[in-house]
Structures are given as C-alpha cells and as structure tokens.
Write a protein that holds these residues in place. Structure first.
Motif, mmCIF file in Angstrom:
data_model
loop_
_atom_site.group_PDB
_atom_site.id
_atom_site.type_symbol
_atom_site.label_atom_id
_atom_site.label_comp_id
_atom_site.label_asym_id
_atom_site.label_seq_id
_atom_site.Cartn_x
_atom_site.Cartn_y
_atom_site.Cartn_z
ATOM 1 N N VAL A 112 50.249 94.618 60.538
ATOM 2 C CA VAL A 112 51.476 93.833 60.374
ATOM 3 C C VAL A 112 51.165 92.338 60.414
ATOM 4 N N PHE B 46 54.041 101.985 64.385
ATOM 5 C CA PHE B 46 54.308 101.008 63.328
ATOM 6 C C PHE B 46 55.696 100.386 63.481
ATOM 7 N N CYS C 186 49.576 96.711 64.779
ATOM 8 C CA CYS C 186 49.848 95.283 64.927
ATOM 9 C C CYS C 186 48.896 94.449 64.074
ATOM 10 N N LYS D 145 56.276 96.308 63.908
ATOM 11 C CA LYS D 145 57.100 95.510 62.986
ATOM 12 C C LYS D 145 57.992 94.522 63.719
ATOM 13 N N VAL E 202 49.877 91.265 57.024
ATOM 14 C CA VAL E 202 50.978 91.186 56.053
ATOM 15 C C VAL E 202 51.763 89.890 56.238
ATOM 16 N N ASN E 203 51.849 89.406 57.478
ATOM 17 C CA ASN E 203 52.610 88.196 57.785
ATOM 18 C C ASN E 203 51.748 86.929 57.753
#
Length: 698
Positions: A379, A680, A376, A684, A382-383
């Motif tokens: 992710v 993962f 998490c 996501k 990345v966001n």
C-alpha cells in the motif's frame, strides 16, 4: 574500541576480586579495552566518563582517565528500571546496556505454560497473599513451598507440611516449628507483608542421604550473539532441608557424576537432555522480550519419578566457580554488539527519494503480523511512499542511522537508512525503560501511536466510558471492581447470572460463570460445574479479592444454535484523522457449553460479517444491526481518544449481542491488534494515515 563496566557503586568496590580479574584477563585475551566506572564518573553532557582502566604494565594497578563514553556498557547486576537513578536512566538512553532484567517467577511460569513443549515442566503456582490461597494448596498437595516472587539465592523460602488436620510443620533452613491454623495464619502474614509471595507444591528431589538438589544451567550469549551453555552444575543442600542454594550452605560436584549416581540407568540420556532443555528454555524466555537477554541462570530439577521440573530463571546468576568462562562470553558478547556499529558500512544505502515510513516491529511476529506488514509495504508503494521495517536493536544512534528492511522480490532486504519521516509504531513499547533511548531518539518524528505500552484494564476502560454519550455509556456491562466481598455478593444477587474474569489479558482463561440459585450458587469454570453454599462462595470470593479480577453481569452473546460469539470491530483512522470501521469480524466458538469464545480448549471459527448478519438477524450490510454496531464502535473510539488525550491509530472493540439484540462492549484493545483475515483492509487505512502525519519542511 572500548567497552564499559558500570554500576552505580564503582565496580572495583562492588564486584568480587575474582570477577574483576576475570573480566580484565578476558578483555586482554580478546584485545578489548575495558573501562570501570560509576555514576560519579559520568559527564553525560559532554559524553565523557572518568574511568579506571587496567595498567598494562603493572597487574592489579589502575589508571584513571577521562575518555569518550563507550557505546556498549556491561551493566553488572542490572537493576529494574524503577530502581535506577535519574542519571542511570539517562545513561541507558545514551548507550547500549548488555543486561536487562526479567519478570518475576510467576510471570515466567505463566509464559512457559503457553508452550506446548515446555508447559509440562511448569510447577503449579499461584500468588499467596492470604491464608486462603495457602490452605487451598495445602489441602490438595499437603506439602508446599512458599517463595518470594523476586527472591534470590534461596532467601525467604519456606517449607510448610500438613502433619495432621490441625497441625503444620513450618521450616526455614533447618529451623522448624509446629503451628496451629491460627498460628499458621499469623506467621504467614508476618512473613509476606507487602511482598509478593508464591505457593507451589513441594517437588521431592533428594539424594539418597536426604539432601535436596537441583541443577543450575548457566546460559550466555557468546561473541556471535548466540546462546550457549557456559556451565552446568548441581546445587546440593544440607540434609533434611529444602533449599539447595550455595548461599544457604549448599555444595556442588560434577553434574554428570551426580546424574550417574542418582539415575544410573538413565544418566546417559539425562546428560544429553539437560543442555538441550537449558537452551530451549533460554530461547523461549528470551522470546518474551524484544530486547536480547545476555545471560540466564536456569534452575531445573529431576524428581524421584524422573520427571523434569523448571524451578526458576534469574539474570546475573552466581558464578564464583567459573568467573573466567563467564567473562569470556560477557566480553565477547559486548564486543559483538560493538562490532554491529560497523554493519551499516557493508550495506547498500537506501535512496532518499520518497517519504519513508518507519514501521517499528518485533522479531517474533505471528503469521498475521507478517501478512499485515507485507500488505502495508504494498500500500505504501501504491501511495508513492516507502515502508521500512525497523527493529529496536537495529538503530545506530551515534550515526543517526538504522538498519532497515525493504520488501523486495518476495523478501525483506537490508539497507542502511536515515531516520524515517513518520514512525508507524507496531511495537508499542512507549514508556518501557528498555526502549526509552529509542523513543527519545525518535521524539521529533511524528508517530502513529503515542499511548504508553500495556493493556488497559477493563475497569479502567469502563470508567473512561462512564461519561460518554448515552449510546456508549449504556453499552457498558454492569460491573464490580472486586474490592469488598460483601458488595460482590450483593452484586451477584442483584444480577443472578454473573461472570468473574481477569481484569486484563484473560485469553479465555480463569473465567467463572456464577449463577445464583434458590439455595446455593452454581460456579462453572468452563470445564466443570461446582455447587457452593453461601459460606463457600464467600470464601471463593475472598480468595479472588485483590488478585486482578472483575465481576460483570453475564451477557449471553450466542447464536441461535447456542454457540458463543463476539464481534471484533476494528476501528481505524483515515488520512484526515476521522474514525472509520475497517472491518467487523465475527468469532464463533464451536463449543456450546463453554461460555467464552476464546477459551484455549475451544475451536474458534471466523466468518464474514455479511454472512453472519444474514444468518443471525436476517439483514444485509447497511441495515439496522450493521449501522448500530458501526456507530457504537466509532462513538466509543472518539470518546476514548478524547479521554486519553493521546494519539493512536486503531482500536479493536469487542462487542456482544444478547437475545434482545442489545449490544454490549466487552473490552477495547489498543496494543498489538491482530487482523488475521483482513491484512489488506487494515493496511489500506493504516498507511495513508501514517503518510498524512508527514509534514515536509518548507
């Protein structure tokens, strides 16, 4: 710095003078100011309290002052949440209580049974609500003990010994009476009433002059927040009784002396072992809870064969002979908690340049939990967001800040943080009193999970699904809620092959397959086959009534080679709130003779969904079976969300498939859902949904 001493009844009126003096002296030695107060002294609106403080110039005299409410409060003789008044509930949300209650004896025994190292200490125990459960233990052990699940100080403990086929010796303290089977049932029901009682085999632990004894190990957190032994002492009862408690006429001596007298050949080893076991038990019981326990009185015994047994654990144990030692640790631990409020000053401040997702977690997570949280964090980065790991006891309410952890360079680094923009709730303790202050503080922050804590029973889920669309309602396994024994027998005869299982949280345990044959019933407990006639089956059913069991039609969900399996369908919300299946995880038991996948003595394997589809159904993803499983899981999630009326981000739906390829709903889980092999994939879905809840102010 001040620390409060609180009880709903004023502590100066309630506590023994020896305890008051010990607390005052320990506070003086540790240079801590203490305030004694009750409910009447609270002014929660202004965060003040009218309290009694020791007069420094005249020992034993008190000064009454109105002062700011202290951050840390020693809640002497802490109550269960349901026993607290509304005022005390509100106080609990505004300050940090040092003491927290624990579960009853049965729940603690069950938890210890899950420990490989501690389970040998557990005495066989079951609830005793009627004569049938008592007769079962008497027929097997001949001498048993009855005790209230939440009893204290030896109150309500009964010894029952079979002295013949039709006579029983009933003993409370030194009072004895001989009862017939009818008399035993009447006396039992008069004793039990509406209270939860337990039955256990009697552990023969007596001195050479026939006096029962055990050892009390008093464990407390010290001024470093670490458990240590405060005192060990034996409790020795009166001759020819079964209770060793002080309050029931017991005495004590030096614990090492008693060990040397009773076990001269092994005393040295026992003197080394008892403290180690006491600390091990304290740590393990503490791990049951996400809040820290401050002290425990742990009772253990050594029987005539020198086998160690765990009796029970209690909070707020008696300490009349060592009040000052206790007070030093009590005040020291409260001081430690207070000092933590200065911890943030020593930490780097987290930059406020990204959306902050506060992930509420527990300290003792599994490896799969760790993998998921780390996924998490990746992710989130990345966001364009930042995931902060939060523990419930790392929130500093006065400063409206918290100690958070950021994943950096392969580890979790601590930072001083503001409150998060979104609450990603993996702790899922909403509705539990010990966490009410935390959830109140975060009330204005959008949260991913709004359901109250606790597993929902299978019966409750099935009833919620009763008015669902046909695709869902038809997949609910026919069931009976175990209220009337005659109806249960009719249910078994109608479906012939049935299963009796706990309504909540079985983990593969206490599951019985029951098959109706021509002249009897085959009962399989996952290890042994039993054959019961109608009368014995009726007795078995009656023993299970009201004990949290459910009857279902048995669904033979097994592979072509006879291995039981179930499909864990993990359904999650995506950014716009739409439900999607994140993954389907088949779990297959290596055993072919046990009928449940997750039995503790059965190796359970996992495989890929596309492999399983091909091997079992000759299909590929996207074809009929895959579409049916995904559609059923999504429709179930949609309907449960509508019926529950609360937001939640994920649901694990366990499905079975019978030989006719009918798909059945086994159960649904909302809390602490594991994803051992798909960290993962789950991240996501989870992180973008959490980010979608953030509404930046204009």
């Amino acid at each position: 710095m001040s620390i409060g001493i609180y009880h709903a009844t004023h502590p100066l009126q309630l506590l023994p003078s020896a305890r008051i003096d010990a607390l005052v002296n320990a506070a003086a030695d540790l240079q801590v100011e203490i305030l004694f107060f009750d409910e009447k002294g609270l002014d929660l609106k202004n965060k003040q309290v009218t309290a009694s403080i020791p007069n420094p110039e005249h020992q034993g005299q008190w000064i009454v002052q109105t002062l700011p409410l202290p951050n840390i409060v020693i809640n002497e003789m802490g109550k269960l949440p349901k026993e607290r008044s509304p005022i005390e509930q509100k106080l609990n949300r505004m300050v940090t209580f040092t003491s927290h209650p624990i579960h009853g004896k049965l729940r603690i025994q069950q938890y210890l049974s899950q420990s490989e190292s501690l389970s040998p200490l557990v005495i066989p125990t079951q609830q005793c609500r009627n004569i049938h459960s008592l007769q079962e233990y008497l027929s097997h052990y001949r001498h048993v003990i009855l005790k209230p699940d939440r009893g204290r100080q030896g109150q309500g403990i009964v010894s029952i010994r079979a002295i013949g086929e039709q006579e029983f010796l009933w003993q409370i303290g030194t009072d004895q009476q001989i009862l017939t089977p009818i008399g035993l049932e009447k006396t039992l029901m008069a004793l039990v009433g509406d209270e939860d009682y337990l039955v256990q085999p009697y552990i023969h632990c007596q001195t050479t002059d026939h006096r029962p004894f055990d050892f009390r190990i008093h464990v407390q957190r010290n001024d470093q927040g670490v458990f240590q032994i405060t005192r060990i002492y034996p409790r020795i009862g009166q001759a020819d009784t079964v209770i060793s408690n002080y309050s029931q006429g017991g005495t004590t001596t030096e614990w090492t002396t008693l060990l040397e007298q009773q076990f001269p050949q092994s005393a040295v080893q026992w003197i080394k072992t008892l403290p180690e076991v006491g600390l091990q038990l304290a740590d393990y019981i503490d791990s049951m809870y996400d809040y820290p326990l401050d002290e425990l009185g742990i009772d253990i015994a050594i029987d005539e064969e020198e086998k160690l047994w765990f009796y029970e654990a209690n909070t707020a144990p008696q300490t009349k002979d060592h009040e000052y030692q206790r007070a030093l640790h009590t005040i020291g631990y409260a001081h430690y908690l207070s000092q933590r409020h200065h911890l943030l000053e020593q930490l780097p401040i987290l930059p406020d340049d990204q959306v902050m997702i506060g992930l509420l977690a527990e300290h003792n997570g599994t490896d799969s939990d760790e993998n998921f949280i780390e996924a998490c964090a990746a992710v989130a980065a990345v966001n364009g967001a930042r995931l902060v790991r939060i523990y419930a006891n790392d929130i500093f309410y006065d400063q409206q800040q918290l100690l958070g952890y950021i994943w950096e360079q392969g580890g979790w680094k601590p930072y001083a943080c503001r409150y998060p923009d979104v609450l990603f709730d993996r702790l899922k303790k909403r509705g539990i009193a010990a966490y009410s202050r935390m959830y109140d503080a975060f009330a204005s922050i959008p949260a991913t999970h709004e359901l109250k804590s606790g597993s929902m029973s299978k019966v409750h889920i099935y009833r919620l699904l009763a008015d669902a669309p046909a695709i869902v309602a038809d997949a609910v396994i026919p069931f009976h809620d175990m209220q009337q024994s005659d109806e249960v027998v009719e249910f078994m005869e109608r479906y012939e092959n049935t299963v009796l299982k706990p309504d909540t949280g079985s983990h593969g345990q206490n599951i019985f397959n029951i098959k109706h044959r021509e002249s009897d019933y085959e009962v399989y407990d996952q290890s042994y086959l039993h054959y019961l006639d109608s009368a014995k089956l009726d007795q078995f059913v009656r023993m299970s009534l009201g004990k949290g069991y459910i009857f279902q039609q048995f669904v033979d969900s097994s592979t072509t080679e006879g291995h039981p399996f179930h499909l864990r369908t993990h359904v999650m919300k995506v950014g716009a709130g739409e439900w999607k299946v994140a993954f389907v995880q088949p779990f297959v038991a290596v055993s072919t003779y046990r009928k449940v996948t997750n039995h503790a003595q059965t190796l359970r394997l996992s495989t890929k969904w596309d492999w399983f589809l091909n091997m079992e159904y000759g299909e590929a993803p996207g074809q009929q079976m895959d579409r049916r499983v995904r559609q059923l899981a999504i429709e179930t999630a949609i309907h449960l969300e509508q019926r529950l009326g609360r937001n939640f981000p994920e649901i694990a739906i366990d499905l079975g498939v019978d030989k006719q390829r009918n798909i059945w709903i086994f159960e649904a889980n909302f809390n602490r859902i594991g994803n051992s092999f798909h960290a993962f994939e789950a991240a996501k879905y989870a992180v973008p949904y959490a980010i979608s809840l953030h509404s930046p102010s204009l």
